[in-house]
Design a protein around this motif. Structure first.
Motif: not given
Ligand SMILES: [Zn+2]
Lengths: 202, 253
Positions: B37, B106, B213
């Motif tokens: 992002h 992430h 993640e």
């Molecule tokens: Zn993400």
């Protein structure tokens, strides 16, 4: 007017009230079967017939795992298949009847559905599908396959689902899962489903 | 006569030195790290208002400095500050730098507040077995094609590499396993195993690629942890340890 003549009238009136109350409260408990499952025939004679329905499976989420949790619904089958798919997704948008969390963001609306002869169905949602989406990989996976899985599971003519937003292709919801291709279902995400983390790689 | 010999010797030494200089950077392999992002694209949000994009960057920067300190690899970031970078641009950065490994960082999100733990993903082609076989075959045979494309033909390269990851799934799965193992050990989180999903960022990357993640920003406890230097360092160290094991096992490639 003497009291002896009044008694049957009052009794009749009370009976009427009881009937009215029963009429409005009864049937509300079983929301599973839609109220209109018994419809007046087209001839309008007041003859009552059962509309044909079938049981479909939708998937909702739980706060305790990241699996898809099945819930059954009844949909009408005396309408075109495209409208049956609409009913299915509307039921999904209406949310869980148990305590399941909704895989679709609030205020999301279904806009349109298109069938193709190749077994790909295009489902077009309003912009809330990504605007109100919380983002995060796990959440995007849940949303995408809560849409794809029930359509392929419940409709034999559907093999893949192409998710559109506001009538156009969107790359991802919010940066994760690829929406630029029609998607196959992921039944391994369903609770109790076969975990298929390591398929045979070519 | 003597001077001529000295001149020649100096020339030869200089040539050797210069050729070493120019050869060395070309041999040095590149690791591309992708802080998820950025800019207007904020990613997942925590209950305390923290944004995924602001967690992925410091962890990526920490991972970069650990790799540079401990290994002779060049590290390229797809972004080093809070800016929008398209997903296509991110995979193009990996491909144009001929990345040896690609790691996307992430922080996860899920409805409710209980979801927790670290997960490592590699690409799921979301294709039938036969399609997957064909994609891997085509991509395996198109490596020469992609090298033919010149420097100023980014578009052509991106189209060629649309499904490039299909040819690297085995290595990607191995890399994911090694990183996930380290995350489980270091963070003592419940083993979730490696997962697969059709991530847009991974499809076009023409090298072993994973998406990590690190924790759930949607879980208030993990959101708090994600903000701490300690946790960010631990995560970066764990990813590094997994990566180092992968590189050890794939040295001769
Ligand atoms: Zn993400």
């Amino acid at each position: 007017m003497d009291t002896k003549r009044l008694v049957p009238l009052v009794a009749l009136f009370l009976l009427l009230i009881v009937l009215v109350v029963l009429f409005f409260t009864g049937g509300k408990e079983k929301r599973l079967a839609p109220d209109t499952s018994v419809a007046v025939s087209e001839s309008g004679e007041g003859v009552i017939e059962e509309r044909p329905t079938k049981t479909i499976v939708l998937y909702f989420l739980s706060d305790n795992d990241y699996r898809l949790h099945p819930e059954e619904r009844e949909i009408f089958t005396d309408i075109p298949e495209v409208d049956q798919v609409k009913q299915t997704l509307e039921e999904l948008l209406n949310g869980s009847l148990n305590d399941g969390l909704s895989p679709l963001p609030e205020e999301t609306r279904l806009r349109e559905i298109f069938f193709t002869p190749s077994g790909v169905v295009y489902v077009d949602f309003s912009r809330e599908l990504y605007l109100n989406h919380m983002s995060g990989s796990a959440a995007e996976i849940a949303t995408v396959f809560a849409i794809v899985n029930p359509l392929v599971r419940n409709f034999e003519s559907i093999q893949r689902v192409f998710i559109l937003v506001e009538g156009t292709e969107r790359e991802t919801l919010n940066g994760h899962i690829d929406l630029t291709r029609p998607l196959l279902p992921r039944f391994d995400l369903i609770v109790g489903g076969l975990l298929k983390n390591f398929p045979e790689l070519p | 006569m003597r001077i001529k010999i000295i001149k020649a010797a100096v020339l030869i030494l200089a040539l050797v030195f210069v050729s070493r200089l120019s050869v060395f950077p070309q041999d040095q392999k590149t690791i591309v790290i992708d802080p998820g992002h950025g800019g207007l694209e904020v990613g997942a949000k925590g209950k305390f208002g923290n944004l995924e994009k602001n967690i992925t960057l410091p962890i990526s920067l920490k991972l970069k400095s650990i790799i540079e300190r401990k290994l002779a690899y060049r590290v390229v970031l797809t972004r080093d500050r809070d800016v929008d970078v398209s997903l296509e641009r991110r995979s193009a950065i990996a491909n144009n730098n001929k990345a040896f490994v690609f790691i996307s960082i992430h922080a996860n999100g899920y409805p409710g507040r209980n979801a927790h733990g670290s997960e490592t993903y590699f690409l799921n082609l979301n294709a039938t077995d036969e399609e997957a076989r064909r994609l891997a075959y085509v991509e395996n045979n198109s490596t020469e094609l992609s090298q033919v494309a010149g420097e100023h033909q980014d578009d052509i390269m991106m189209i060629l590499w649309d499904m490039a990851q299909a040819a690297y799934l085995k290595q990607s799965s191995q890399l994911a396993e090694l990183i996930q193992h380290e995350l489980n050990t270091l963070l003592r989180t419940r083993n979730r195993g490696v997962k697969q999903a059709p991530f847009k960022i991974l499809t076009g990357v023409a090298c072993p690629a994973v998406l990590v993640e690190v924790a759930f920003i949607s879980n208030p406890d993990e959101e708090r942890k994600l903000l701490t230097e300690n946790f960010q360092n631990d995560v970066a160290e764990a990813i590094y340890a997994g990566l180092a094991k992968y590189l050890e096992r794939n040295l001769d490639r």
